[in-house]
Design a protein around this motif. Structure first.
Motif, mmCIF file in Angstrom:
data_model
loop_
_atom_site.group_PDB
_atom_site.id
_atom_site.type_symbol
_atom_site.label_atom_id
_atom_site.label_comp_id
_atom_site.label_asym_id
_atom_site.label_seq_id
_atom_site.Cartn_x
_atom_site.Cartn_y
_atom_site.Cartn_z
ATOM 1 N N ASP A 86 14.509 5.882 -4.450
ATOM 2 C CA ASP A 86 13.994 7.000 -5.244
ATOM 3 C C ASP A 86 14.541 6.870 -6.648
ATOM 4 O O ASP A 86 15.742 6.643 -6.825
ATOM 5 C CB ASP A 86 14.402 8.347 -4.628
ATOM 6 N N GLU B 3 -3.979 10.476 -0.538
ATOM 7 C CA GLU B 3 -2.674 9.828 -0.656
ATOM 8 C C GLU B 3 -2.090 9.538 0.723
ATOM 9 O O GLU B 3 -1.509 8.477 0.968
ATOM 10 C CB GLU B 3 -1.705 10.706 -1.458
ATOM 11 N N PHE C 44 7.769 8.403 3.710
ATOM 12 C CA PHE C 44 7.489 8.671 2.303
ATOM 13 C C PHE C 44 7.965 10.078 1.953
ATOM 14 O O PHE C 44 7.602 11.051 2.628
ATOM 15 C CB PHE C 44 5.989 8.573 2.012
ATOM 16 N N THR D 283 7.511 12.516 -1.181
ATOM 17 C CA THR D 283 6.693 12.504 -2.384
ATOM 18 C C THR D 283 6.017 13.839 -2.641
ATOM 19 O O THR D 283 5.836 14.649 -1.718
ATOM 20 C CB THR D 283 5.612 11.412 -2.285
ATOM 21 N N GLU D 284 5.647 14.061 -3.891
ATOM 22 C CA GLU D 284 4.843 15.213 -4.258
ATOM 23 C C GLU D 284 3.356 14.899 -4.105
ATOM 24 O O GLU D 284 2.519 15.791 -4.178
ATOM 25 C CB GLU D 284 5.144 15.614 -5.709
ATOM 26 N N ARG D 285 3.034 13.652 -3.896
ATOM 27 C CA ARG D 285 1.641 13.212 -3.764
ATOM 28 C C ARG D 285 1.232 13.289 -2.290
ATOM 29 O O ARG D 285 1.348 12.325 -1.544
ATOM 30 C CB ARG D 285 1.480 11.797 -4.316
ATOM 31 N N ASP E 149 10.390 7.102 -2.096
ATOM 32 C CA ASP E 149 9.469 7.849 -2.938
ATOM 33 C C ASP E 149 8.235 6.979 -3.168
ATOM 34 O O ASP E 149 8.272 5.761 -2.919
ATOM 35 C CB ASP E 149 10.161 8.182 -4.265
ATOM 36 N N ILE E 150 7.149 7.579 -3.644
ATOM 37 C CA ILE E 150 5.959 6.795 -3.983
ATOM 38 C C ILE E 150 5.949 6.446 -5.467
ATOM 39 O O ILE E 150 5.794 5.284 -5.845
ATOM 40 C CB ILE E 150 4.673 7.553 -3.599
ATOM 41 N N THR E 151 6.139 7.445 -6.318
ATOM 42 C CA THR E 151 6.078 7.229 -7.760
ATOM 43 C C THR E 151 7.424 6.735 -8.279
ATOM 44 O O THR E 151 8.378 7.519 -8.407
ATOM 45 C CB THR E 151 5.679 8.528 -8.484
ATOM 46 N N LYS F 270 7.865 16.798 -1.198
ATOM 47 C CA LYS F 270 8.932 17.335 -2.029
ATOM 48 C C LYS F 270 8.508 18.704 -2.556
ATOM 49 O O LYS F 270 7.357 18.881 -2.948
ATOM 50 C CB LYS F 270 9.203 16.401 -3.202
ATOM 51 N N ASP G 246 5.953 0.742 -7.258
ATOM 52 C CA ASP G 246 5.877 2.035 -6.580
ATOM 53 C C ASP G 246 6.052 1.880 -5.069
ATOM 54 O O ASP G 246 6.135 0.768 -4.539
ATOM 55 C CB ASP G 246 4.580 2.765 -6.914
#
Length: 237
Positions: free
Chosen positions: A9, A90, A81, A83-85, A53-55, A105, A60
């Motif tokens: 992350d 996604e 994962f 993530t906020e996505r 994390d993804i981003t 998240k 990534d």
């Protein structure tokens, strides 16, 4: 020896909080700031599970997991994962890349801990299923198979000497080293742990695992362990 978890992350606070929590819980944690760094650490430390994390910069999470999954030794490695996505698109992409679970998240550390434990318990469930399967076979049947199918492979020799193996006639011929690797793999050990037991390098273990995939026509460790159970290539444990 504690189980090893790799946490990738780019957010320092998130990475630190996860690391602290998991170490207190009893895991050994390897932190990484991005997918590129994490990819090198996977090869070096052979973790039992990845939280990513993804981003992230440089590489990534999607690309990181995709590259991990291209390596036969890591096809079964559990991935979470964070993530906020979390849109449907996604999630679909993430599962296609090979992740096992999504946590949005912000998340609760206790929930992450439960998800991690659930994924790591897979091998324990496989072991229990194998034990039940093996208990249904009598020692007389095992001796009968060994007598009527005296293959020269290592698995059959162990059956003839009474070590608890009773491979089926159509089982693949395994070398002694491949059988040793398979035995330890079904216990849920990583390549580096198997190498420590057998005094071999992780790269050598990876070659043996790849050979087992080829001989059993398996694409990941779950399929390999299931094949070993169904063909009685492993003993009770």
């Amino acid at each position: 020896m504690p189980l090893t978890i790799l946490v990738a992350d780019d957010d320092f606070a998130t990475r630190l909080s996860i690391t602290d929590y998991l170490e207190i819980t009893g895991y050994s944690v390897i932190p990484a700031e991005n997918g590129k760094e994490a990819l090198g650490l996977v090869q070096e430390f052979q973790p039992h599970l990845i939280v990513t994390d993804i981003t992230m910069p440089e590489m990534d999470g999607y690309e990181f997991v995709r590259r991990v999954r291209t390596r036969p030794a890591f096809r079964l490695l559990p991935v979470i994962f964070l993530t906020e996505r979390t849109s449907t698109e996604e999630r679909i992409r993430g599962y296609q890349m090979g992740c096992d679970n999504f946590l949005a998240k912000p998340f609760e550390l206790q929930v992450l801990g439960v998800v991690i434990r659930s994924l790591l318990d897979r091998y324990a469930l496989i072991a229990q299923a194998s034990s039940r399967s093996e208990s249904e076979s009598t020692s007389t049947e095992a001796r009968h198979r060994a007598t009527n199918h005296p293959e020269s492979d290592f698995s059959t020799k162990k059956s003839e000497t009474g070590d608890g193996y009773s491979p089926r006639p159509n089982s693949p011929n395994l070398t002694q080293r491949e059988q040793q690797v398979l035995d330890l793999l079904t216990e849920g050990l990583s390549n580096i742990q198997i190498g420590d037991r057998l005094h071999l390098s992780p790269r050598t273990i990876e070659k043996h695992v790849s050979s087992l995939f080829r001989k059993t026509e398996s694409s990941n460790r779950t399929e390999l362990v299931r094949f070993a159970m169904e063909h009685h290539l492993v003993s009770n444990w």
